[in-house]
Design a protein around this motif. Structure first.
Motif, PDB file in Angstrom:
ATOM      1  N   LEU A 179       0.815  -1.217   0.000  1.00  0.00           N
ATOM      2  CA  LEU A 179       0.000   0.000   0.000  1.00  0.00           C
ATOM      3  C   LEU A 179       0.850   1.271   0.000  1.00  0.00           C
ATOM      4  N   LYS A 180       2.155   1.093  -0.018  1.00  0.00           N
ATOM      5  CA  LYS A 180       3.054   2.230   0.194  1.00  0.00           C
ATOM      6  C   LYS A 180       2.870   3.335  -0.832  1.00  0.00           C
ATOM      7  N   GLU A 181       2.755   3.008  -2.077  1.00  0.00           N
ATOM      8  CA  GLU A 181       2.647   4.013  -3.132  1.00  0.00           C
ATOM      9  C   GLU A 181       1.218   4.188  -3.638  1.00  0.00           C
ATOM     10  N   ARG A 182       0.295   3.585  -2.957  1.00  0.00           N
ATOM     11  CA  ARG A 182      -1.085   3.575  -3.450  1.00  0.00           C
ATOM     12  C   ARG A 182      -1.922   4.647  -2.748  1.00  0.00           C
ATOM     13  N   PRO A 183      -2.515   5.560  -3.506  1.00  0.00           N
ATOM     14  CA  PRO A 183      -3.413   6.543  -2.892  1.00  0.00           C
ATOM     15  C   PRO A 183      -4.661   5.842  -2.352  1.00  0.00           C
ATOM     16  N   LEU A 184      -5.016   6.157  -1.129  1.00  0.00           N
ATOM     17  CA  LEU A 184      -6.176   5.536  -0.496  1.00  0.00           C
ATOM     18  C   LEU A 184      -7.138   6.601   0.007  1.00  0.00           C
ATOM     19  N   SER A 185      -8.369   6.216   0.101  1.00  0.00           N
ATOM     20  CA  SER A 185      -9.368   7.091   0.722  1.00  0.00           C
ATOM     21  C   SER A 185      -9.689   6.534   2.102  1.00  0.00           C
ATOM     22  N   LEU A 186     -10.364   7.341   2.903  1.00  0.00           N
ATOM     23  CA  LEU A 186     -10.774   6.834   4.218  1.00  0.00           C
ATOM     24  C   LEU A 186     -11.709   5.640   4.060  1.00  0.00           C
ATOM     25  N   ALA A 187     -12.502   5.643   2.997  1.00  0.00           N
ATOM     26  CA  ALA A 187     -13.405   4.509   2.750  1.00  0.00           C
ATOM     27  C   ALA A 187     -12.609   3.227   2.500  1.00  0.00           C
ATOM     28  N   ASP A 188     -11.448   3.357   1.813  1.00  0.00           N
ATOM     29  CA  ASP A 188     -10.615   2.187   1.530  1.00  0.00           C
ATOM     30  C   ASP A 188     -10.090   1.536   2.810  1.00  0.00           C
ATOM     31  N   LEU A 189      -9.915   2.342   3.866  1.00  0.00           N
ATOM     32  CA  LEU A 189      -9.368   1.790   5.111  1.00  0.00           C
ATOM     33  C   LEU A 189     -10.281   0.741   5.716  1.00  0.00           C
ATOM     34  N   GLY A 190     -11.567   0.778   5.350  1.00  0.00           N
ATOM     35  CA  GLY A 190     -12.502  -0.206   5.881  1.00  0.00           C
ATOM     36  C   GLY A 190     -12.194  -1.623   5.443  1.00  0.00           C
ATOM     37  N   GLN A 191     -11.329  -1.771   4.465  1.00  0.00           N
ATOM     38  CA  GLN A 191     -10.945  -3.115   4.002  1.00  0.00           C
ATOM     39  C   GLN A 191      -9.881  -3.745   4.896  1.00  0.00           C
ATOM     40  N   TYR A 192      -9.316  -2.952   5.790  1.00  0.00           N
ATOM     41  CA  TYR A 192      -8.183  -3.429   6.593  1.00  0.00           C
ATOM     42  C   TYR A 192      -8.491  -3.261   8.087  1.00  0.00           C
TER      43      TYR A 192
END
Length: 299
Positions: A179-192
């Protein structure tokens, strides 16, 4: 009955020295002024206080009663003046500080060390608790100062000074390097799995509002009471943590964790110094305030 304090002061010295002239000299007043004051006091109280003689004065029974009480009051006032002098000179006193665990361990220590070296005679009373508990202690006059994190509820009785900005970040351990170089949204954090402070704490309330503003529910897999424990758990790959950058920096520099690139920015918040306007700070508290404004000490 409202008798001037100066009357009692002059009475005290006349009774102490048993002599009007000696009392006048001690008070840097003229003898007629002292005699006139005693006469006025006797008129006010409606009784004779001294019996005059060529050798000086002698207290009447009424004068003896008054002297017992006035001498105690004079002693208390003298002791109060001495205590104030010591407090102003910082040779004696108490400094009461309320602080959150994060501010205590990651900000205050260098300042407390410096303060103690400068003013070793000042006793330190430090209470560790939540932001809400710190504010309650201020309102109850159980603390002189509170060093806590925003947001702080608006209150006309609180004086809030910003000390340092707090930058909240999402961090992950080596297991999540993809995930280091991957732009994420707060919504994406729900997967982890997420690691966060437990509900009710000021920082958690702040983060809940951030997620709610994005139409999301913050539902961490691990909830803990201390921000200090989040980074160690992330190092162990127990999940992604949301933590102030200051707490994560040592492990980031070691390469054990890294900051995720989150599209939404966390709103700014601050480490704050708070005092209560109804309880003016002591000289000891004012000196500590001055130290907190010195950026160089924390380095």
């Amino acid at each position: 009955m409202s008798v001037s304090y100066d009357y009692y002061k002059i009475f005290y010295y006349v009774a102490k020295y048993r002599n009007i002239t000696a009392a006048a000299n001690a008070l840097f007043l003229s003898q007629p002024t002292v005699s006139r004051t005693i006469q006025n006091l006797e008129t006010e109280l409606g009784c004779q206080l001294f019996i005059r003689s060529k050798k000086g004065v002698v207290l009447t029974p009424e004068g003896e009663i008054l002297y017992r009480y006035v001498s105690r009051a004079h002693r208390s006032i003298t002791q109060a003046e001495e205590a104030l002098t010591e407090a102003r000179s910082l040779n004696k006193g108490v400094l009461r500080i309320a602080a959150t665990e994060m501010t205590m361990q990651n900000f205050l220590m260098p300042y407390l060390k410096r303060y103690h070296s400068l003013y070793p005679s000042i006793k330190l009373e430090i209470s560790n608790g939540t932001t809400s508990e710190g504010l309650l202690m201020l309102g109850s006059n159980l603390a002189d100062l509170a060093v806590i994190t925003s947001p702080i509820p608006e209150n006309d009785h609180l004086l809030v000074q910003k000390l340092r900005p707090i930058n909240d970040v999402c961090i992950a351990g080596k297991q999540y390097e993809h995930l280091k170089e991957r732009p994420l949204s707060l919504a994406d954090l729900g997967q982890y799995p997420l690691i966060c402070l437990k509900k009710g704490l000021t920082t958690r309330i702040f983060l809940d509002h951030v997620f709610e503003s994005c139409g999301l529910l913050l539902d961490p897999d691990i909830e803990i009471a201390s921000s200090e424990l989040i980074t160690p758990m992330v190092v162990l790959n127990m999940g992604i943590g949301i933590v102030p950058l200051r707490l994560a920096r040592p492990e980031i520099e070691k390469g054990n964790v890294f900051c995720l690139s989150i599209k939404e920015k966390f709103p700014p918040r601050d480490l704050c110094l708070v005092s209560h306007v109804d309880y003016p700070p002591s000289a000891a508290a004012r000196k500590f305030e001055d130290l907190l404004m010195d950026d160089s000490i924390s380095e």
